[in-house]
Each structure stands twice: as structure tokens, then as C-alpha cells.
Design an enzyme around this catalytic site. Structure first.
Site, PDB file in Angstrom:
ATOM      1  N   TYR A  95      21.607  -8.045  -3.825  1.00 23.01           N
ATOM      2  CA  TYR A  95      20.825  -7.042  -3.088  1.00 23.01           C
ATOM      3  C   TYR A  95      19.324  -7.220  -3.349  1.00 23.01           C
ATOM      4  O   TYR A  95      18.582  -6.246  -3.433  1.00 23.01           O
ATOM      5  CB  TYR A  95      21.302  -5.626  -3.443  1.00 23.01           C
ATOM      6  CG  TYR A  95      22.792  -5.460  -3.248  1.00 23.01           C
ATOM      7  CD1 TYR A  95      23.335  -5.451  -1.966  1.00 23.01           C
ATOM      8  CD2 TYR A  95      23.671  -5.358  -4.334  1.00 23.01           C
ATOM      9  CE1 TYR A  95      24.705  -5.334  -1.780  1.00 23.01           C
ATOM     10  CE2 TYR A  95      25.038  -5.239  -4.147  1.00 23.01           C
ATOM     11  CZ  TYR A  95      25.547  -5.223  -2.868  1.00 23.01           C
ATOM     12  OH  TYR A  95      26.903  -5.115  -2.678  1.00 23.01           O
ATOM     13  N   CYS A 142       0.814  -1.220   0.000  1.00 25.60           N
ATOM     14  CA  CYS A 142       0.000   0.000   0.000  1.00 25.60           C
ATOM     15  C   CYS A 142       0.842   1.261   0.000  1.00 25.60           C
ATOM     16  O   CYS A 142       0.811   2.060   0.948  1.00 25.60           O
ATOM     17  CB  CYS A 142      -0.942  -0.040   1.185  1.00 25.60           C
ATOM     18  SG  CYS A 142      -1.996  -1.482   1.029  1.00 25.60           S
TER      19      CYS A 142
HETATM   20  N1  LLP Z   1      33.060  -3.772  -0.113  1.00 30.65           N
HETATM   21  C1  LLP Z   1      32.433  -2.894   0.679  1.00 30.65           C
HETATM   22  C2  LLP Z   1      33.164  -2.298   1.789  1.00 30.65           C
HETATM   23  C3  LLP Z   1      31.100  -2.549   0.424  1.00 30.65           C
HETATM   24  O1  LLP Z   1      30.478  -1.666   1.207  1.00 30.65           O
HETATM   25  C4  LLP Z   1      30.408  -3.121  -0.673  1.00 30.65           C
HETATM   26  C5  LLP Z   1      29.019  -2.781  -0.969  1.00 30.65           C
HETATM   27  C6  LLP Z   1      31.097  -4.064  -1.462  1.00 30.65           C
HETATM   28  C7  LLP Z   1      32.419  -4.347  -1.161  1.00 30.65           C
HETATM   29  C8  LLP Z   1      30.472  -4.752  -2.630  1.00 30.65           C
HETATM   30  O2  LLP Z   1      30.105  -3.873  -3.634  1.00 30.65           O
HETATM   31  P1  LLP Z   1      29.589  -4.423  -5.031  1.00 30.65           P
HETATM   32  O3  LLP Z   1      30.737  -5.144  -5.689  1.00 30.65           O
HETATM   33  O4  LLP Z   1      28.462  -5.346  -4.784  1.00 30.65           O
HETATM   34  O5  LLP Z   1      29.186  -3.217  -5.771  1.00 30.65           O
HETATM   35  N2  LLP Z   1      22.074  -2.202  -1.897  1.00 30.65           N
HETATM   36  C9  LLP Z   1      22.715  -1.499  -2.988  1.00 30.65           C
HETATM   37  C10 LLP Z   1      24.202  -1.748  -3.026  1.00 30.65           C
HETATM   38  C11 LLP Z   1      24.914  -1.410  -1.744  1.00 30.65           C
HETATM   39  C12 LLP Z   1      26.368  -1.724  -1.743  1.00 30.65           C
HETATM   40  C13 LLP Z   1      26.954  -1.603  -0.385  1.00 30.65           C
HETATM   41  N3  LLP Z   1      28.340  -1.931  -0.299  1.00 30.65           N
HETATM   42  C14 LLP Z   1      22.033  -1.873  -4.290  1.00 30.65           C
HETATM   43  O6  LLP Z   1      21.076  -2.645  -4.274  1.00 30.65           O
HETATM   44  O7  LLP Z   1      22.407  -1.391  -5.357  1.00 30.65           O
END
Ligand code: LLP
Length: 420
Positions: free
Chosen positions: A373, A344
Site C-alpha cells: 500500500y 502544501c
Molecule cells: N482480500 C480483500 C477482499 C481485501 O479487501 C484486502 C485488502 C485483502 C484481501 C488484503 O488484505 P491484507 O492482507 O493486505 O491486509 N490501504 C490500506 C489497506 C487496505 C486494505 C484493503 N483490502 C493500508 O495502507 O493500510
């Protein structure tokens, strides 16, 4: 490439028709592909070929499902974790403690103690008060732990503001300018062994230039720190590489492009490199399978109301994220519709004026690129139970998280004695 392909008119995950999974476990359900996970690990590893023993520490927050983690553990990955919960999940999945990197701005003393007991490989510290706390905890336990400071390089990652982490006004890391002093103070603290530097500037990066700028700053800092007498043997380059969501947009740089840039920028650093990829490993390895409840007339476009909602897949409402939505039995007919969930709020909208496969009540759709995610950010808002998760491997599949019975959710609430 992924392993979600149309065969005989039906979308399959490896050898399994998605309709068979939907019939058996119901919808909504997340479905992951083992072959895609393994392929992404291989592609990332190949991209780093030539580096001396890099550690690939999967960012557990992207997908903490135990079976997904166990698949990645078998493929030899370590883990980047940000809570005691993630440490325990990584260990439960068989990831060796020395391959676990503990990141995060808000580690508590209790979490530090658990991490030390378990023997995690490295703490990435994000502030001086955190270094002081870790020093006290480690010294109390009679232990010395390997640490790196996460440096905030003040680089604009050029991604969505909510997932940008490398600007000086973000909460992450220590300021680049103060790093030399911070290292000097940390070196004097008992229980800490300074071993490296770390950086992570954001997520879903579609341009390598900001990453390269951040790495170049890190390289300069390594030299300065060594000149100041610190033994820097490790550099953690974080995660952040983007994946394709919208086929109409330019394809983001590939792991191979990323690897080539890393090798060029880090040549001569003489360190072990750590990587923390999340999305690029799991993003395209998962879909959210959902059913159309009904189609409702709308002013500009019909509303396709599906049984998945913002509580199951938060990214579109939180980041205006774009996920491809496909019929699992496409007829070739196309329509322009709004795709919404039952929650909602008007924010419970997956797509507006979307040109997509024509669907009717009872049809199933797949939200693509939902392996990262997705399930991990789900909530029970509107008293909606957490979805099931399924892992496919070839022509086998298994429920790897049961759909939470709504009764279990309700039973967690307790009445105080004055209401009982
Ligand atoms: N290392 C650290 C310290 C991080 O904070 C993150 C992600 C990663 C690695 C991995 O990043 P990646 O390779 O997945 O981009 N919820 C959001 C994304 C948040 C990312 C947080 N940190 C989304 O759905 O787009």
C-alpha cells in the site's frame, strides 16, 4: 526477517547498497527485495502446511508492480483482484486465470465479461444485485461461473476504521443473517455455480481473536448451507494479517500462529481453503528511499523536509500510520524531529516528535515497511511525478517502473479547441 541490513555502515538491500540505487535512479524511489518476497511466501506456505492444497491468492492491490507480481507468480501464488486492471496485471505477470479470485463490491458488467473471457477461477459476490448481474452476463455468454458470497460476519476487526470491513455497517459482503436466503436465490440463477463462502474482515489485524470469531461463524454457515442442499467445496478466508511497523509495539501474530488457528478452526470443514494475504507478503519487502532536502527550525522540534511526500506514501496522512524512518548511513547520533514532505498541506507529515537517526541536508533516509500500500496508493498531487520502483535480487537490481517524466503527465492534458 527481512533483507534490509546495515553492512559497513550502510543500509543494504540484499547485496546492494541503497546509496548506489539512490545515486543511479534518484529519489524518491521504492526499493523491493526479491529474497524477502520469496521468504514471506515460504513462511506463509509453511504456516499452512497440512492443509489440503490451499490457494494463496496475493491481494494485488497491496503491490501491483509487474515485477513484484511476476516474482510472486513464480513462487506459485494466485491473485485476489478487485478490478479489470488488476486482472490484466495478474495475467501479464503470468498468474494462471484459474488462480485468480475476483473480489470487490462494485464489479461492472464490463469487468465481469472480461473476467469470464479470461477465465478467472472464482467470483466473490458482495450483494444480490451483483449476483443477478453476473448471472445475466454469464448466461449471455453461454457460460457458468463459480461463485462464493462474501459474508459480512459483523465482527469488529479492531483495526483502523478506514480499513475495517467486517462490521454490519460496512459496505462489504452480504449480512450473515440473510445468507441462507441469498444462497437459495442465487442457486436459482442461470450461469452461476455456487461453490463456496468468503470472508475478509479488515487489514493490519494484530489480534487473531476477531479473525477466529469470523471463521467460526463461516464454519457454522457452511453446515447450514450444506443442510440446505448447497455443495460448498471452497472457503475463502481473506487476508488481513498485520505486520510489525513500530518496534515499540507488541509483535503481531506470526503467520505460524495464524496458520495454527486456521487449522484448528477449520478442522472438519472439508473444503479447499483460499487465502488472500497482501501486506504480510510485501509489506516488509519494500522501502521508500528518500533524500533530505533541508532541515528547518521548528517551534518544538526541527522539521526534516524530505523529497518524498504524502502523494508517494499516503498511509501516514490517511491512517495516521507509523513507518520507521532510518538513515541509510546511521552515525549512532539520535535526534527528535518532525519528518515532513514538500506538499502544501500540514497533513503531509510522516512523523511528529520522532526519535530517529540524526540527518542533514543531502542525507538519504529509508521509510521502512513500505512495500504494501505504498507505490500503489501514490498520486500526482502537487504535480509530482510518480516515483521509480526498483527490484533487487542478490547483487542484481533493476528499475521495474521508470520514474514518470513530468512532461508525460503534463502532455496527458489536452486543450479544447476553443483554447488551442
Ligand atoms: N482480500 C480483500 C477482499 C481485501 O479487501 C484486502 C485488502 C485483502 C484481501 C488484503 O488484505 P491484507 O492482507 O493486505 O491486509 N490501504 C490500506 C489497506 C487496505 C486494505 C484493503 N483490502 C493500508 O495502507 O493500510
Amino acid at each position: 526477517m527481512d533483507h534490509f541490513q546495515i553492512r559497513n555502515g550502510e543500509m543494504h538491500v540484499e547485496g546492494i547498497a541503497l546509496s548506489a540505487i539512490a545515486d543511479a535512479v534518484g529519489t524518491p524511489a521504492y526499493v523491493y527485495s526479491t529474497a524477502t518476497l520469496e521468504r514471506h511466501v515460504q513462511v506463509f506456505r509453511d504456516a499452512l502446511a497440512g492443509l489440503d492444497d490451499p490457494l494463496i491468492a496475493f491481494a494485488v492491490k497491496a503491490n501491483p508492480n509487474g515485477a513484484v507480481l511476476a516474482t510472486l507468480a513464480r513462487a506459485g501464488l494466485g491473485a485476489d483482484v478487485v478490478s479489470s486492471g488488476e486482472i490484466l496485471r495478474a495475467r501479464a505477470a503470468g498468474i494462471p486465470p484459474e488462480r485468480i479470485i475476483f473480489s470487490g463490491v462494485g464489479k461492472t458488467a464490463e469487468e465481469m465479461r472480461l473476467a469470464i473471457e479470461i477465465g478467472v477461477g472464482q467470483f466473490n459476490l458482495e450483494s444480490e444485485p451483483e449476483a443477478e448481474m453476473l448471472s445475466r452476463v454469464a448466461a449471455d455468454m453461454g457460460r457458468t461461473v463459480a461463485v462464493a458470497y462474501r459474508i459480512n460476519p459483523d465482527v469488529d476487526a479492531g483495526t483502523h476504521a478506514k480499513i475495517s470491513t467486517g462490521k454490519s455497517n460496512n459496505k462489504f459482503g452480504i449480512p450473515y443473517a440473510g445468507a441462507v436466503d441469498a444462497y437459495a436465490r442465487a442457486a436459482a440463477l442461470p450461469g452461476l455455480q455456487i461453490r463456496g463462502v468468503a470472508v475478509h474482515i479488515g487489514s493490519q489485524l494484530t489480534d487473531l481473536a476477531p479473525l477466529e470469531a469470523a471463521f467460526a461463524r463461516l464454519g457454522a454457515l457452511i453446515e447450514t448451507l450444506r443442510a440446505a442442499g448447497h455443495a460448498i467445496t471452497v472457503a475463502d478466508l481473506g487476508g488481513g494479517l498485520g505486520v510489525p511497523y513500530d518496534p515499540a509495539l507488541p509483535v503481531p501474530p506470526s503467520p505460524a500462529d495464524y496458520g495454527a488457528m486456521v487449522k484448528r478452526v477449520t478442522a472438519g470443514w472439508n473444503v479447499r481453503l483460499i487465502f488472500e494475504p497482501g501486506r504480510v507478503i510485501v509489506g516488509n519487502a519494500g522501502v521508500l528511499l528518500s533524500s533530505v532536502i533541508r532541515v528547518k527550525q521548528g517551534e518544538a522540534h526541527p522539521f526534516v523536509i524530505v523529497d518524498a511526500a504524502m502523494n508517494d506514501l499516503l498511509r501516514p496522512s490517511l491512517y495516521e500510520a507509523w513507518h520507521d524512518i532510518r538513515s541509510i548511513r546511521p552515525t549512532g547520533r539520535r535526534v527528535v524531529v518532525n519528518v515532513v514532505g514538500p506538499v502544501c498541506e500540514s497533513g503531509d507529515t510522516f512523523a511528529t516528535a520522532r526519535d530517529m537517526d540524526s540527518v542533514a541536508a543531502g542525507d538519504r533516509v529509508a521509510f521502512m515497511t513500505a512495500g504494501a500500500y505504498g507505490a500503489t496508493m501514490a498520486s500526482t498531487y502537487n504535480s509530482r511525478a510518480l516515483t521509480a520502483e526498483v527490484l533487487v535480487s542478490g547483487d542484481k537490481w533493476a528499475v521495474v517502473r521508470a520514474r514518470e517524466p513530468i512532461e508525460a503527465l503534463i502532455a496527458r492534458d489536452k486543450l479544447p479547441d476553443w483554447l488551442g
